[in-house]
Design a protein around this motif. Structure first.
Motif, PDB file in Angstrom:
ATOM      1  N   VAL A  69       0.839  -1.205   0.000  1.00  0.00           N
ATOM      2  CA  VAL A  69       0.000   0.000   0.000  1.00  0.00           C
ATOM      3  C   VAL A  69       0.872   1.252   0.000  1.00  0.00           C
ATOM      4  CG1 VAL A  69      -1.655   1.339   1.359  1.00  0.00           C
ATOM      5  CG2 VAL A  69      -1.969  -1.129   1.094  1.00  0.00           C
ATOM      6  N   VAL A  70       1.934   1.238   0.819  1.00  0.00           N
ATOM      7  CA  VAL A  70       2.833   2.395   0.868  1.00  0.00           C
ATOM      8  C   VAL A  70       3.477   2.640  -0.489  1.00  0.00           C
ATOM      9  CG1 VAL A  70       5.011   3.242   1.828  1.00  0.00           C
ATOM     10  CG2 VAL A  70       3.288   2.259   3.344  1.00  0.00           C
ATOM     11  N   VAL A  71       3.948   1.573  -1.133  1.00  0.00           N
ATOM     12  CA  VAL A  71       4.589   1.712  -2.444  1.00  0.00           C
ATOM     13  C   VAL A  71       3.582   2.241  -3.462  1.00  0.00           C
ATOM     14  CG1 VAL A  71       5.608   0.441  -4.371  1.00  0.00           C
ATOM     15  CG2 VAL A  71       6.356  -0.019  -2.027  1.00  0.00           C
ATOM     16  N   ALA A  72       2.353   1.704  -3.446  1.00  0.00           N
ATOM     17  CA  ALA A  72       1.336   2.147  -4.413  1.00  0.00           C
ATOM     18  C   ALA A  72       0.989   3.621  -4.211  1.00  0.00           C
ATOM     19  CB  ALA A  72       0.092   1.277  -4.284  1.00  0.00           C
ATOM     20  N   VAL A  73       0.803   4.039  -2.967  1.00  0.00           N
ATOM     21  CA  VAL A  73       0.431   5.427  -2.681  1.00  0.00           C
ATOM     22  C   VAL A  73       1.550   6.382  -3.075  1.00  0.00           C
ATOM     23  CG1 VAL A  73      -0.066   7.064  -0.828  1.00  0.00           C
ATOM     24  CG2 VAL A  73      -1.231   4.857  -0.875  1.00  0.00           C
ATOM     25  N   PHE A  74       2.785   6.072  -2.665  1.00  0.00           N
ATOM     26  CA  PHE A  74       3.876   6.990  -2.947  1.00  0.00           C
ATOM     27  C   PHE A  74       4.256   6.979  -4.435  1.00  0.00           C
ATOM     28  CE2 PHE A  74       4.245   7.172   1.575  1.00  0.00           C
ATOM     29  CZ  PHE A  74       4.813   8.416   1.826  1.00  0.00           C
ATOM     30  N   THR A  75       4.068   5.837  -5.113  1.00  0.00           N
ATOM     31  CA  THR A  75       4.301   5.807  -6.554  1.00  0.00           C
ATOM     32  C   THR A  75       3.301   6.703  -7.268  1.00  0.00           C
ATOM     33  OG1 THR A  75       5.198   3.557  -6.458  1.00  0.00           O
ATOM     34  CG2 THR A  75       4.404   4.337  -8.600  1.00  0.00           C
ATOM     35  N   THR A  76       2.042   6.617  -6.871  1.00  0.00           N
ATOM     36  CA  THR A  76       1.011   7.478  -7.455  1.00  0.00           C
ATOM     37  C   THR A  76       1.314   8.948  -7.201  1.00  0.00           C
ATOM     38  OG1 THR A  76      -0.640   5.738  -7.147  1.00  0.00           O
ATOM     39  CG2 THR A  76      -1.463   7.968  -7.531  1.00  0.00           C
ATOM     40  N   MET A  77       1.727   9.276  -5.970  1.00  0.00           N
ATOM     41  CA  MET A  77       2.091  10.658  -5.645  1.00  0.00           C
ATOM     42  C   MET A  77       3.240  11.140  -6.525  1.00  0.00           C
ATOM     43  SD  MET A  77       1.865  10.513  -1.484  1.00  0.00           S
ATOM     44  CE  MET A  77       2.730  12.078  -1.344  1.00  0.00           C
ATOM     45  N   LEU A  78       4.244  10.281  -6.692  1.00  0.00           N
ATOM     46  CA  LEU A  78       5.412  10.661  -7.489  1.00  0.00           C
ATOM     47  C   LEU A  78       5.038  10.879  -8.951  1.00  0.00           C
ATOM     48  CD1 LEU A  78       8.483  11.113  -7.517  1.00  0.00           C
ATOM     49  CD2 LEU A  78       8.747   8.666  -7.953  1.00  0.00           C
ATOM     50  N   VAL A  79       4.206   9.985  -9.506  1.00  0.00           N
ATOM     51  CA  VAL A  79       3.781  10.107 -10.899  1.00  0.00           C
ATOM     52  C   VAL A  79       3.029  11.412 -11.115  1.00  0.00           C
ATOM     53  CG1 VAL A  79       2.223   9.156 -12.659  1.00  0.00           C
ATOM     54  CG2 VAL A  79       3.764   7.643 -11.383  1.00  0.00           C
TER      55      VAL A  79
END
Length: 312
Positions: free
Chosen positions: A28-38
């Motif tokens: 979940v952390v990876v998905a959220v922060f990846t989305t934020m970064l994109v």
């Protein structure tokens, strides 16, 4: 936790749940922060993108991010509640060991009479049920290698069970702050092979806990009122354990370990129907270790398990 051995039947199951939740949280952390970064890169200053804020609804995406987390939540809940139920349901063949916590030591009493201070000997492959009570304040039995812990309360029995699976010596801690020397209130659990444990039990036998309770029953003068030949009108104790007791207030209670304990320490709280509340309280007059022995005796009194030479 990966630095600790898995020394009980529950340890691999608890570790499995822990690592599953850790992995899910990491995902979940990876998905959220990846989305934020994109989105931070895509909509950075100077980038020619649509910033009108027009709403674009996609039912499939909305259902996906709603239903998948819900399914994962239900799965983790079902997994954990099943484990919790198993940890609260000891098998019928579990060996019962009584535990008394006091400032600042642990006292263990085996049914065959062996007593230990700050050390507990167990056998591999044999389920163990710890029935625990505190002499003074709240304590907590914690055995990290077994992945088990349970509060130990004054005036109330609590229990936990486990099956040791690996021979060795493991740390035992008090996990509840209980006073000045709390940090020194520890001990060791020594897990042996069944053969070695049988030899240890035989070499430390001192008479069963029920036999010790019978001697205490006589010493404290309990027979003066509760003996069948007594002239005092008091409840009879033969076959009491496990029966249903009608009370003076109209309720009915099960004569379990809790009821027997409270009948000794708080006799006025649940008075048997047809009897006057005249029994004195033995709270603070008998320590918890002796009460455990008395309860063990009362559990077998009047049954075929009672010590043959016990006087009644």
């Amino acid at each position: 936790m990966n630095f600790l051995p898995e020394a009980s039947g529950f340890a691999p199951r608890i570790d499995g749940l822990f690592y599953a939740m850790l992995g899910l949280s990491a995902l979940v952390v990876v998905a959220v922060f990846t989305t934020m970064l994109v989105f931070a890169i895509r909509f950075r200053r100077g980038r020619n993108v649509d910033r009108s804020g027009e709403s674009h609804r996609d039912l499939g995406i909305e259902l996906t991010w709603t239903l998948i987390p819900f399914a994962l939540f239900v799965g983790i809940f079902a997994w954990s509640i099943r484990l919790w139920i198993d940890m609260r349901t000891p098998p019928g063949d579990a060996t019962t060991i009584h535990v008394v916590g006091k400032q600042w030591m642990w006292e263990f009493e085996h049914l065959d009479g062996q007593r230990e201070i700050d050390t507990l000997h167990l056998a591999t492959g044999q389920p163990v049920r710890l029935v625990m009570i505190s002499q003074d304040v709240i304590h907590d039995v914690s055995i990290p290698a077994f992945r088990v812990k349970q509060d130990v309360l004054p005036g109330r029995y609590t229990q936990m069970w486990f099956t040791p699976t690996r021979p060795g010596t493991y740390n035992l801690f008090c996990a509840e702050y209980c006073g000045t020397d709390h940090s020194r209130m520890g001990g060791a659990v020594i897990v042996q092979t069944p053969q070695d444990h049988a030899r240890w039990l035989a070499s430390h036998a001192t008479g069963s806990l029920a036999e010790q309770g019978r001697a205490l029953f006589t010493r404290y003068g309990c027979a003066g009122c509760h003996d069948a030949r007594s002239s005092v009108h008091a409840p009879r104790l033969d076959g009491l354990y496990g029966s249903t007791v009608p009370l003076a207030d109209g309720r009915q209670v099960l004569a379990d370990e809790r009821y027997l304990h409270d009948s000794i320490t708080l006799p006025g709280s649940e008075v048997a129907a047809g009897y006057a509340p005249v029994m004195p309280s033995y709270k603070d007059r008998i320590d918890e270790a002796d009460i455990l022995a008395l309860v063990a005796y009362l559990k077998v009194r009047g049954t075929d398990r009672e010590t043959p030479h016990a006087s009644r």
